[in-house]
Design a protein around this motif. Structure first.
Motif: not given
Ligand SMILES: O=C(O)/C=C(\CC(=O)C(=O)O)C(=O)O
Length: 314
Positions: A60-66
């Protein structure tokens, strides 16, 4: 401290995109609160990197790479000894990024995975060997297509023999409907972020009382008293020069820590997916801890004894 609160409070933007805040965020401050030796950050994530560990198509969302390296650098910067890395919905039931991070942690991280009902004993054994000790079920409707009520019982039957626990994430308004179902779960049960209370309501009012009753009636229930930054309405600004941030969440978390000192956990929730109003300063979040765990004994239980008992004692 004041300039830190202002800096993060005044910054705005969409932090959920891959091109997001890591490009410009200059990192967390050093906390003034010294964590007890052996402290565990018991709720944090790794995301991707997407090129290596793709995000789930159903997310449902694309996060920052972490990455794991960034997480471990944060751990050292803040003064934690260990991490519990929690699978988030953006990776679905593909636990590869989580397992990779656990393998790199040299025994200093445990994991909470997400699995589907067809998971095999062999797959569970491999996750256990990597350091997984729990499975997470997400009942927050904005994060999933369907709440996982059907699959939970079948999965619990498979993970219980391993001594694993269940982590559930839900919102306070859904607890009345889910109360009996959650009460029937036989393993240890960890509730993310105190079941997301509405902190504009009275901490002694009926909504939060129901959550406290849930913990009182079910001795197997633990909770993370984490994520003031998600629950707060007053936000990261101090209300006056003397007070710390997220003060509106303090009475809720403090009540839980004081009534259930042996069943509480705390985590940063780094890298804070889905927060759009401000990017939390993890140093400030650590400085929030003594507001809710006010004695060295409560702090040791919250940060050291409890997470170690749940995650490192087999
Ligand atoms: O990181 C958290 O605890 C909270 C999340 C993300 C999440 O849980 C998930 O995607 O599974 C949220 O409230 O959006």
């Amino acid at each position: 401290m004041a300039h830190v609160i202002a800096k993060h409070g005044e910054t705005s933007g969409d932090f959920t995109k891959t091109e997001g805040w890591l490009d410009w965020y200059d990192g967390p401050t050093k906390p003034t609160f010294t964590l007890p030796e052996g402290a565990v950050d018991a709720h944090c994530h790794v995301f991707g990197p997407g090129a290596e560990f793709p995000y789930a198509p159903e997310r449902k969302y694309t996060p920052c790479d972490a990455s794991a390296e960034q997480l471990f650098a944060l751990r050292d910067h803040l003064g934690f000894d260990r991490n519990v890395i929690v699978q988030a919905t953006c990776h679905g039931a593909d636990n590869s990024a989580l397992v990779d991070a656990l393998n790199r942690s040299e025994g200093r991280a445990r994991g909470v995975a997400t699995v589907r009902r067809d998971v095999t004993d062999q797959q569970l054994a491999e996750l256990h060997a990597a350091g997984v000790r729990g499975v997470r079920f997400n009942f927050v409707k904005r994060l999933v297509d369907r709440v996982p009520t059907d699959s939970l019982e079948q999965i619990v039957a498979k993970i219980a023999p391993l001594g694993w626990h269940v982590v559930i994430y839900f919102e306070a308004e859904d607890l009345p409907e889910l109360y009996d179902f959650f009460s029937s779960i036989p393993t240890d049960l960890v509730v993310d972020h105190m079941g997301r209370p509405d902190v504009t309501k009275d901490p002694n009012g009926p909504e939060f009382e129901l959550f406290l009753r849930f913990m009182r009636e079910n001795a197997n229930v633990w909770t993370k008293v984490s994520c003031p930054e998600r629950l707060s309405v007053s936000g990261p600004r101090a209300l006056d020069g003397e007070q710390h941030a997220y003060t509106d969440v303090v009475p809720f978390a403090r009540r839980v820590v004081e009534e259930f000192p042996d069943r509480v956990l705390w985590g940063t929730d780094w890298p804070h997916p889905n927060l759009k109003d401000h990017m939390p300063d993890d140093g400030l979040l650590v400085d929030y801890i003594p507001q809710i765990a006010t004695t060295p004994e409560l702090q040791r239980k919250l940060l050291v004894d409890n997470p170690r008992r749940l995650y490192w004692e087999d």
